[in-house]
Design an enzyme around this catalytic site. Structure first.
Site, short mmCIF file in Angstrom:
data_model
loop_
_atom_site.label_atom_id
_atom_site.label_comp_id
_atom_site.label_asym_id
_atom_site.label_seq_id
_atom_site.Cartn_x
_atom_site.Cartn_y
_atom_site.Cartn_z
N SER A 146 67.65 27.41 13.91
CA SER A 146 67.70 25.97 13.70
C SER A 146 67.39 25.68 12.24
CB SER A 146 66.64 25.29 14.59
OG SER A 146 66.45 23.94 14.25
N TYR A 159 57.68 24.91 17.55
CA TYR A 159 59.14 25.05 17.58
C TYR A 159 59.63 25.78 16.34
CZ TYR A 159 64.10 23.84 17.73
OH TYR A 159 65.47 23.89 17.73
#
Length: 251
Positions: A146, A159
């Site tokens: 990501s 995350y």
């Protein structure tokens, strides 16, 4: 580019997290280029629908219920692909969660789930796939990181840590598998229109993410094209990292 020239046609591609979003878009696009796709996800009815849609259009797709936090289920997914089609050319480690929240919220269940899916799920995919690719002396393992695997923002500690980990694992794997002619890649999307914001459990954070995605997110086929680009390269070219964002995204 016809399917005889795209280097995707005929390849057996196993995709985790294939029931929606990035995984579903990749499955449809790769199938349109002639790939055989094996879809893994917890929501069996969803991957059954996608597989039926692909098969109905003349493609080849197989759905296998898979929870990536269970090493045996991931092994079963890959084993089923090889048993059915005789090989595995590509693993797309796509399953992921994004339960953003400040650390002070102490969302410990979220932390554990994020680590189990985003890190262990990737490792389990590698563990299931490597023995086959070593024997074949070929294959690609593509894992999804990501933009958050390249930067950090408040609320994103766990995350981002998992997505940085995906990049570390993939780079270590790249160096280790040179004797076996195996290629590795990480694809790091920015805001893409998927179900990912739905994994945010903190209501205040969830609303902010919903608004952010509504303003910035681009369609999931952007990711599908990036995957196809990586897979389509000749065997002597190893594209190791693709980072892309919506043009409007500042983060």
């Amino acid at each position: 580019m016809n399917t005889n020239e795209n280097n995707v046609a005929g390849k057996v591609v196993v995709i985790t997290g294939a029931s929606s979003g990035l995984g579903a878009a990749a499955a449809r696009h790769l199938s349109s280029l002639g790939a055989v796709v094996v879809l893994g996800a917890r929501r069996k009815e969803k991957i059954d629908e996608i597989a039926a849609e692909i098969n109905g259009k003349g493609g080849q797709a197989l759905a296998v219920k898979t929870d990536v936090t269970d090493v045996n289920q991931v092994k079963h997914l890959v084993d089923t692909a090889v048993k059915t089609y005789g090989k595995i050319d590509v693993l797309l480690n796509n399953a992921g969660l994004m339960p953003l929240s400040p650390l002070e919220y102490l969302k410990i269940d979220d932390w554990n789930r994020c680590i189990d899916v985003n890190i262990k799920g990737v490792l389990y995919g590698i563990a299931a796939t490597l023995p086959y690719m070593k024997k074949q002396k070929s294959g690609q393992i593509i894992s999804v990181s990501s933009v958050a695997g390249h930067t950090i923002t408040p609320g994103g500690a766990v995350y981002s840590a998992t997505k940085y980990s995906v990049r570390v694992i993939s780079e270590a794997l790249r160096q280790e598998v040179k004797p076996y002619n195996i290629r590795t890649a990480v694809i790091s999307p920015g805001a893409v229109n998927t179900d990912l914001p739905g994994s945010v459990t903190a209501p205040d954070v969830a609303e902010g993410i919903r608004q952010y995605y509504a303003k910035n997110a681009i369609p999931a086929d952007s990711f599908a094209r990036a995957v196809a680009f990586v897979i389509s390269q000749p065997e002597d070219i190893d594209v190791n990292e693709v980072l892309f964002r919506p043009t409007v995204q500042q983060l």
